[in-house]
Write a protein that holds these residues in place. Structure first.
Motif, PDB file in Angstrom:
ATOM      1  N   ASN A  11       0.776  -1.259   0.074  1.00 62.77           N
ATOM      2  CA  ASN A  11      -0.206   0.000  -0.006  1.00 62.77           C
ATOM      3  C   ASN A  11       0.942   1.478  -0.012  1.00 62.77           C
ATOM      4  OD1 ASN A  11      -2.070   1.850   0.252  1.00 62.77           O
ATOM      5  ND2 ASN A  11      -2.534   1.217   2.271  1.00 62.77           N
ATOM      6  N   ASP A  12       1.825   1.233   0.771  1.00 59.34           N
ATOM      7  CA  ASP A  12       2.793   2.283   1.034  1.00 59.34           C
ATOM      8  C   ASP A  12       3.391   2.609  -0.345  1.00 59.34           C
ATOM      9  OD1 ASP A  12       1.777   2.967   3.700  1.00 59.34           O
ATOM     10  OD2 ASP A  12       3.632   1.842   4.470  1.00 59.34           O
ATOM     11  N   GLY A  13       4.080   1.574  -0.861  1.00 59.57           N
ATOM     12  CA  GLY A  13       4.810   1.558  -2.027  1.00 59.57           C
ATOM     13  C   GLY A  13       4.065   2.080  -3.165  1.00 59.57           C
ATOM     14  N   MET A  14       2.878   1.541  -3.396  1.00 61.93           N
ATOM     15  CA  MET A  14       2.124   2.147  -4.371  1.00 61.93           C
ATOM     16  C   MET A  14       1.682   3.398  -4.207  1.00 61.93           C
ATOM     17  SD  MET A  14       1.111   1.017  -7.273  1.00 61.93           S
ATOM     18  CE  MET A  14       0.064   1.585  -8.400  1.00 61.93           C
ATOM     19  N   ARG A  15       1.485   3.881  -3.062  1.00 62.26           N
ATOM     20  CA  ARG A  15       0.843   5.323  -3.019  1.00 62.26           C
ATOM     21  C   ARG A  15       1.961   6.074  -3.397  1.00 62.26           C
ATOM     22  NH1 ARG A  15      -3.432   7.323   0.255  1.00 62.26           N
ATOM     23  NH2 ARG A  15      -1.870   9.100   0.830  1.00 62.26           N
ATOM     24  N   THR A  16       3.078   5.737  -2.935  1.00 62.31           N
ATOM     25  CA  THR A  16       4.278   6.589  -3.296  1.00 62.31           C
ATOM     26  C   THR A  16       4.753   6.709  -4.567  1.00 62.31           C
ATOM     27  OG1 THR A  16       5.488   6.164  -1.108  1.00 62.31           O
ATOM     28  CG2 THR A  16       6.842   6.939  -2.861  1.00 62.31           C
ATOM     29  N   SER A  17       4.301   5.534  -5.367  1.00 62.89           N
ATOM     30  CA  SER A  17       4.539   5.440  -6.989  1.00 62.89           C
ATOM     31  C   SER A  17       3.696   6.465  -7.536  1.00 62.89           C
ATOM     32  CB  SER A  17       4.550   4.040  -7.456  1.00 62.89           C
ATOM     33  OG  SER A  17       5.449   3.227  -6.731  1.00 62.89           O
ATOM     34  N   ILE A  18       2.173   6.401  -7.066  1.00 61.41           N
ATOM     35  CA  ILE A  18       1.247   7.132  -7.514  1.00 61.41           C
ATOM     36  C   ILE A  18       1.491   8.352  -7.600  1.00 61.41           C
ATOM     37  CG2 ILE A  18      -1.124   7.812  -7.380  1.00 61.41           C
ATOM     38  CD1 ILE A  18      -1.882   4.914  -6.551  1.00 61.41           C
TER      39      ILE A  18
END
Length: 201
Positions: A11-18
């Motif tokens: 979740n954290d990784g994808m949020r950062t990528s977005i």
């Protein structure tokens, strides 16, 4: 058990990528012209997958601006918390502030674009930023006054005045400086003006 939703780390990784993908798109095309489809395409994801993390484009934009503001004030806090003498610290503060803002295209546009003034979070962000800046400048001015380097009669008022002056100089400095060297020269002129009334003689 995996229920189909991302785990905490994912979740954290994808949020950062977005946020990173959106930051580049907003800077290049502007908030209005960038779509959720554009962001999803940049990430090679389906648009529906973005909604696991953000309700809409405005929420992504808010996350981008907040991340840029956090970056700016983390850099300024490093300067204020350093062991340098007050005059050098003040100079470094102004240079770091302007050089960092110069890199934060979305943050600058968001606070200056009249078409975005209707977003409530931007008004709150602006007020929060102004409060943070005044507190950081007060700390430098207090150190300078206590060391007999600066002559400041009313530190809170001086901090607000300097913060206001710096904001007023953002557009002229950032818009008229074509090269980094030109930008540095303009900054030095600004510092000379500020120091003229601040440093004890």
């Amino acid at each position: 058990m995996n229920d189909g939703y991302p785990s905490g780390a994912q979740n954290d990784g994808m949020r950062t990528s977005i946020i990173e993908a959106a930051k580049e798109l907003f800077a290049k095309f502007g908030y209005k012209k960038t779509t959720m489809e554009d962001i999803a395409h940049a990430l090679r994801k389906g648009k529906s997958s973005l909604y696991y993390y953000f309700k809409n484009k405005e929420e992504i934009f808010q996350a981008v601006i907040e991340a840029e503001e956090d970056f700016l004030f983390s850099k300024l806090k490093e300067v204020v918390d350093s062991d340098q003498e007050p005059k050098t610290k003040f100079s470094d503060y102004v240079i770091t502030r302007m050089e960092t803002i110069r890199q934060l295209e979305n943050y600058m546009k968001a606070l200056k674009d009249e078409m975005l003034t209707g977003y409530d979070f931007l008004n709150k962000l602006k007020a929060h930023g102004e409060k943070q800046e005044a507190q950081l400048l007060m700390k430098i001015l207090e150190e300078g006054t206590n060391s007999n380097t600066f002559q400041v009669k009313n530190i809170p008022m001086a901090a607000v005045a300097i913060a206001t002056a710096l904001k007023g100089l953002e557009a002229p400095l950032l818009n008229t400086s074509n090269s980094f060297e030109d930008f540095k020269i303009q900054l030095e002129n600004t510092l000379n003006i500020l120091f003229f009334g601040l440093v004890k003689r």
